[in-house]
Design an enzyme around this catalytic site. Structure first.
Site, PDB file in Angstrom:
ATOM      1  N   HIS A 176       0.852  -1.189   0.000  1.00 12.31           N
ATOM      2  CA  HIS A 176       0.000   0.000   0.000  1.00 12.31           C
ATOM      3  C   HIS A 176       0.886   1.237   0.000  1.00 12.31           C
ATOM      4  O   HIS A 176       1.937   1.249   0.625  1.00 12.31           O
ATOM      5  CB  HIS A 176      -0.900   0.021   1.252  1.00 12.31           C
ATOM      6  CG  HIS A 176      -2.084   0.914   1.119  1.00 12.31           C
ATOM      7  ND1 HIS A 176      -2.004   2.254   1.355  1.00 12.31           N
ATOM      8  CD2 HIS A 176      -3.359   0.655   0.739  1.00 12.31           C
ATOM      9  CE1 HIS A 176      -3.200   2.794   1.146  1.00 12.31           C
ATOM     10  NE2 HIS A 176      -4.040   1.853   0.778  1.00 12.31           N
ATOM     11  N   ASP A 234      -7.914  -5.421  -0.050  1.00 12.26           N
ATOM     12  CA  ASP A 234      -8.350  -6.315  -1.136  1.00 12.26           C
ATOM     13  C   ASP A 234      -7.927  -7.760  -0.941  1.00 12.26           C
ATOM     14  O   ASP A 234      -8.296  -8.622  -1.742  1.00 12.26           O
ATOM     15  CB  ASP A 234      -7.776  -5.796  -2.465  1.00 12.26           C
ATOM     16  CG  ASP A 234      -8.374  -4.450  -2.823  1.00 12.26           C
ATOM     17  OD1 ASP A 234      -7.602  -3.520  -3.120  1.00 12.26           O
ATOM     18  OD2 ASP A 234      -9.611  -4.327  -2.767  1.00 12.26           O
TER      19      ASP A 234
END
Ligand code: SDX
Length: 431
Positions: A308, A366
């Site tokens: 991320h 996700d």
């Protein structure tokens, strides 16, 4: 604007520029460079905006090092366990948790905007049945500007409010219709007696041939998934919505642009790509092979659902999603879900591998969501549309905040030009 009691002095050649430093209520100080070009004749350079604040905001705060996510100050894990999606929508839109009467009025308003204009059904019949539902959502949401003319004038606060409610209310309906169209089943109209999440499940899975009773466990899990996706500061799709809106474009066009950006596998498309990856791995014995590929600079493969830009610790949403995956599969009586087992083993091996540890790569939102969505009966192609449904309130809240910002102006970045300098045209016979 935050207070700025300090400044930074920048010396470039014979020029010295004082740049104000703004102090946020949380997070790093911000260096204000708005006068840099006019005073020093230079640009800053930050492809991917790794160190650039594009705006000020009061909606969502992320501390990537602590793995903290706050919506109007409330931690995501508390909202996921104690609140519900429409209450979180109210919080994001209006800044405070609603009182009972305010919540009831808001829920009634959203509920009564869930149907789409009947003539919009014709759009769906123009798409191929095997079209990706994200393509359908981009087209259909953008086309809302061709129907809801009474909520496209962004200078009118009342029209902005109506557009906000219509988008939040109609996104599940459009997503469900995209799914129904892809499987050749008739559209199912929204029902006002069902909660937001239950309504979505009913529109997706009910058929005229028999009664469909929404499983309350799945409705709760669906609601939590929407909540976990609601907003996330200035991510790529939210920044796309803000940039599109800065030109004065209508809200439906701006949200359609956000949907298009979310579709990418580096962003919201990662939930579908992650489950495809987990299925490709199949046997946990193959995990070392895929970890090696993820580390190989000559291989474009990356671990989907991992890493991320902001989180250099666990994504707090991934933690909640992982717990939810265990609960939902257990309550559905799914004993040993091989995909979940592979996901957990992959996480374990990656977090023990120096390559991922050194780069602070952790599972993101996700990584586990697809396991739950597949167990609920959704095809992989519906994973990102579901992300879009949840994120609509974030896009809309940030859009409203931007339009209310007196500093709002068209976004127009500059560049580091490395092309040819001026040169004369050469006739073809002389080339
Ligand atoms: C979302 O911004 C948001 O908030 C987004 C989101 C939201 O709610 O809106 O949180 C939703 O989009 C989550 C992210 C979903 N995407 C994926 O899961 C795709 C896989 N992840 C990567 O593509 C990547 O981690 C990104 C895109 C998420 C972040 O990329 P960055 O910040 O640009 O990081 P980077 O490419 O500079 O990587 C730093 C290093 C590199 O190695 P080195 O060049 O330093 O040797 O880490 C490596 C990268 O190669 N790396 C990975 C990796 N992610 C980063 N290596 C293997 N697998 C990965 N997943």
């Amino acid at each position: 604007m935050a207070d700025s009691t300090k400044s930074a002095t920048l010396s470039i050649g014979d020029k010295t520029v004082e740049l104000p430093i703004h102090h946020p209520t949380a997070g790093p100080d911000v260096l204000d460079i708005r006068k840099l070009y006019s005073q020093a004749g230079v640009f800053t350079y930050d492809p991917g905006y790794t160190s650039t604040a594009s705006c000020d905001s009061t909606i969502t705060f992320i501390d990537g090092d602590k793995g903290e996510l706050l919506h109007r100050g409330y931690p995501i894990d508390q909202l996921a366990s104690k609140s519900h999606y429409l209450e979180v929508c109210y919080l994001l839109l209006y800044g405070e948790l609603p009182k009972a009467g305010e919540l009831e009025e808001f829920e009634n308003t959203i509920t009564r905007h869930t149907m789409i204009h009947e003539q919009m059904h014709n759009f769906f019949r123009g798409y191929r049945r095997d079209a990706h539902p994200m393509a359908v959502m981009v087209g259909t949401v953008g086309a809302m500007a061709a129907f809801y003319h009474d909520s496209t004038d962004i200078s009118d606060p009342h029209q902005r409010e109506i557009a906000s409610h219509r988008l939040i209310a109609k996104m599940p309906t459009i997503a469900a219709m995209a799914y129904k169209y892809s499987v050749g089943q008739p559209f199912v109209y929204p029902r006002n007696d069902l909660s937001y999440a239950a309504n979505f499940l009913h529109m997706c899975f009910a058929v005229p041939a028999e009664e469909y009773v929404v499983n309350p466990i799945l409705a709760r899990a669906m609601d939590r998934i929407f909540t976990l996706h609601a907003d996330h500061e200035q991510n790529a799709s939210t920044s796309t919505v803000r940039l599109a809106s800065s030109s004065g474009a209508n809200p439906f066009a701006c949200i359609a642009a956000g949907i298009a950006c979310l579709w990418g596998p580096a962003h919201g498309g990662a939930n579908q790509a992650c489950l495809e990856m987990l299925k490709e791995i199949g046997d946990p014995e193959r995990i070392p092979e895929f970890l090696a590929r993820a580390k190989d600079k000559n291989d474009p493969f990356r671990l989907m659902g991992f890493g991320h830009r902001v989180y250099k610790n666990f994504d707090p949403r991934a933690k909640v999603m992982k717990q939810s995956a265990d609960e939902v599969l257990d309550l559905l009586g799914v004993e040993d879900n091989p995909v979940l087992a592979t996901a957990k083993e992959l996480e374990k091996q990656a977090l023990a591998d120096d390559y991922f540890v050194e780069r602070k790569l952790f599972p993101n939102v996700d990584f586990y969501s697809g396991v739950i969505l597949e167990a609920m009966g959704f095809p992989l192609s519906m994973f990102t549309p579901i992300f879009a449904v949840g994120r609509t309130v974030g896009w809309v809240s940030q859009w409203k905040e931007m339009l209310n910002d007196p500093q709002n102006k068209i976004g127009r970045p500059r560049q580091l030009y490395l092309g040819e300098t001026a040169r004369d045209y050469v006739d073809i016979e002389n080339r």
